[in-house]
Design a protein around this motif. Structure first.
Motif, short mmCIF file in Angstrom:
data_model
loop_
_atom_site.label_atom_id
_atom_site.label_comp_id
_atom_site.label_asym_id
_atom_site.label_seq_id
_atom_site.Cartn_x
_atom_site.Cartn_y
_atom_site.Cartn_z
N HIS A 1 -14.89 -3.84 7.80
CA HIS A 1 -13.64 -3.89 7.04
C HIS A 1 -13.46 -2.65 6.17
CE1 HIS A 1 -11.80 -5.68 3.13
NE2 HIS A 1 -10.85 -5.21 3.88
N ALA A 2 -12.23 -2.14 6.13
CA ALA A 2 -11.90 -1.04 5.24
C ALA A 2 -10.43 -1.16 4.82
CB ALA A 2 -12.14 0.30 5.93
N TYR A 3 -10.11 -0.49 3.72
CA TYR A 3 -8.73 -0.43 3.24
C TYR A 3 -8.12 0.90 3.69
CZ TYR A 3 -10.73 -3.93 0.07
OH TYR A 3 -11.38 -5.02 -0.44
N ILE A 4 -7.01 0.80 4.36
CA ILE A 4 -6.35 2.00 4.86
C ILE A 4 -5.53 2.62 3.73
CG2 ILE A 4 -4.73 2.87 6.60
CD1 ILE A 4 -7.38 1.56 7.70
N ALA A 5 -5.58 3.95 3.60
CA ALA A 5 -4.76 4.62 2.58
C ALA A 5 -3.30 4.22 2.79
CB ALA A 5 -4.91 6.13 2.69
N PRO A 6 -2.58 3.91 1.70
CA PRO A 6 -1.22 3.36 1.82
C PRO A 6 -0.30 4.15 2.75
CG PRO A 6 -1.94 3.26 -0.45
CD PRO A 6 -3.02 4.00 0.30
N ASP A 7 -0.36 5.47 2.70
CA ASP A 7 0.57 6.25 3.53
C ASP A 7 0.18 6.27 5.01
OD1 ASP A 7 -1.61 7.67 2.62
OD2 ASP A 7 -0.63 9.61 2.84
N TRP A 8 -0.95 5.65 5.35
CA TRP A 8 -1.37 5.58 6.76
C TRP A 8 -1.14 4.20 7.37
CZ3 TRP A 8 -2.68 8.93 10.44
CH2 TRP A 8 -2.89 10.25 10.05
N VAL A 9 -0.91 3.21 6.56
CA VAL A 9 -0.85 1.83 7.07
C VAL A 9 0.14 1.69 8.22
CG1 VAL A 9 -0.18 -0.54 6.46
CG2 VAL A 9 -1.61 0.79 4.90
N GLU A 10 1.33 2.25 8.04
CA GLU A 10 2.38 2.10 9.06
C GLU A 10 2.15 2.98 10.28
OE1 GLU A 10 4.84 -0.10 9.05
OE2 GLU A 10 3.99 -0.91 7.21
N LYS A 11 1.30 3.97 10.17
CA LYS A 11 1.10 4.90 11.29
C LYS A 11 0.07 4.39 12.29
CE LYS A 11 1.88 8.83 8.23
NZ LYS A 11 1.14 9.86 7.51
N PRO B 1 -10.29 -9.04 1.30
CA PRO B 1 -9.27 -8.34 2.09
C PRO B 1 -7.96 -8.19 1.33
CG PRO B 1 -9.52 -10.61 2.86
CD PRO B 1 -10.57 -10.39 1.81
N ASP B 2 -7.28 -7.10 1.57
CA ASP B 2 -5.96 -6.85 0.98
C ASP B 2 -4.94 -6.94 2.13
OD1 ASP B 2 -3.60 -5.76 0.11
OD2 ASP B 2 -4.53 -4.07 -0.92
N PRO B 3 -4.10 -7.95 2.12
CA PRO B 3 -3.18 -8.15 3.24
C PRO B 3 -2.30 -6.93 3.52
CG PRO B 3 -2.96 -9.92 1.60
CD PRO B 3 -3.92 -8.92 1.04
N ALA B 4 -2.09 -6.11 2.50
CA ALA B 4 -1.20 -4.97 2.68
C ALA B 4 -1.88 -3.81 3.41
CB ALA B 4 -0.70 -4.48 1.33
N ARG B 5 -3.22 -3.72 3.36
CA ARG B 5 -3.83 -2.52 3.96
C ARG B 5 -5.24 -2.68 4.50
NH1 ARG B 5 -6.07 1.62 0.39
NH2 ARG B 5 -6.88 0.68 -1.49
N SER B 6 -5.71 -3.92 4.63
CA SER B 6 -7.03 -4.12 5.22
C SER B 6 -6.96 -4.07 6.74
CB SER B 6 -7.60 -5.48 4.81
OG SER B 6 -8.08 -5.44 3.50
N ARG B 7 -7.98 -3.46 7.34
CA ARG B 7 -8.14 -3.46 8.80
C ARG B 7 -9.61 -3.56 9.14
NH1 ARG B 7 -3.73 -1.56 12.05
NH2 ARG B 7 -5.12 -2.22 13.74
N LEU C 1 -4.40 10.37 14.57
CA LEU C 1 -5.06 9.87 13.37
C LEU C 1 -5.69 11.00 12.54
CD1 LEU C 1 -4.51 7.14 14.60
CD2 LEU C 1 -6.85 6.47 14.11
N ASP C 2 -5.41 12.25 12.93
CA ASP C 2 -5.99 13.37 12.19
C ASP C 2 -5.53 13.33 10.73
OD1 ASP C 2 -7.57 15.72 12.09
OD2 ASP C 2 -5.73 16.90 11.98
N GLY C 3 -6.50 13.28 9.81
CA GLY C 3 -6.18 13.23 8.38
C GLY C 3 -6.25 11.83 7.80
N LEU C 4 -6.58 10.85 8.64
CA LEU C 4 -6.67 9.45 8.17
C LEU C 4 -7.66 9.32 7.02
CD1 LEU C 4 -6.11 6.35 8.62
CD2 LEU C 4 -8.05 6.38 10.19
N VAL C 5 -7.29 8.51 6.05
CA VAL C 5 -8.17 8.23 4.91
C VAL C 5 -8.38 6.73 4.81
CG1 VAL C 5 -8.44 8.41 2.40
CG2 VAL C 5 -7.31 10.25 3.66
N VAL C 6 -9.63 6.30 4.74
CA VAL C 6 -9.92 4.87 4.56
C VAL C 6 -10.87 4.69 3.37
CG1 VAL C 6 -9.61 4.37 7.03
CG2 VAL C 6 -11.91 4.80 6.16
#
Ligand code: FES
Length: 107
Positions: free
Chosen positions: A50-60, A78-84, A95-100
């Motif tokens: 489990h990790a939290y995706i940086a907010p600006d990456w969630v939709e991508k 888990p955070d429903p808004a950005r957990s994966r 995904l180049d530049g992805l931050v988790v």
């Protein structure tokens, strides 16, 4: 290939190159980045990747399958808004530049 930054709970950052076709979980595991346990080896059966995706990456990112969504219920905080679950995210050039951000602990 994508450059992915994994940020540990204490703020320690690890930026690594992860080959296309691998998963975000495998990128952490193969680079010995602490914070992702991946007990089931990527079968979407443990939720310890489990990790939290940086907010600006969630939709991508590609959308979640139902199985991932169900397993996330068992993750730690888990955070429903950005957990994966990182074993379910395949790496591509997009995904180049992805931050988790990694959670404080895995279950
Ligand atoms: Fe087990 Fe991702 S490694 S769910």
């Amino acid at each position: 290939m994508a450059k992915i930054t994994y940020i540990e709970h204490d703020g320690t950052e690890h930026t690594v190159d992860v080959p296309t076709g691998m998963t975000v979980m495998e990128g952490a595991r193969d680079n010995n980045i602490p914070g992702i346990d991946a007990d089931c080896g990527g079968a979407c059966a443990c939720s310890t990747c489990h990790a939290y995706i940086a907010p600006d990456w969630v939709e991508k990112l590609p959308k979640m399958e139902a199985m991932e969504e169900d397993m996330l219920d068992f993750a730690y905080a888990p955070d429903p808004a950005r957990s994966r679950l990182t074993c379910q995210i395949k790496v591509s050039d997009d995904l180049d530049g992805l931050v988790v951000n990694l959670p404080e602990k895995q279950i």
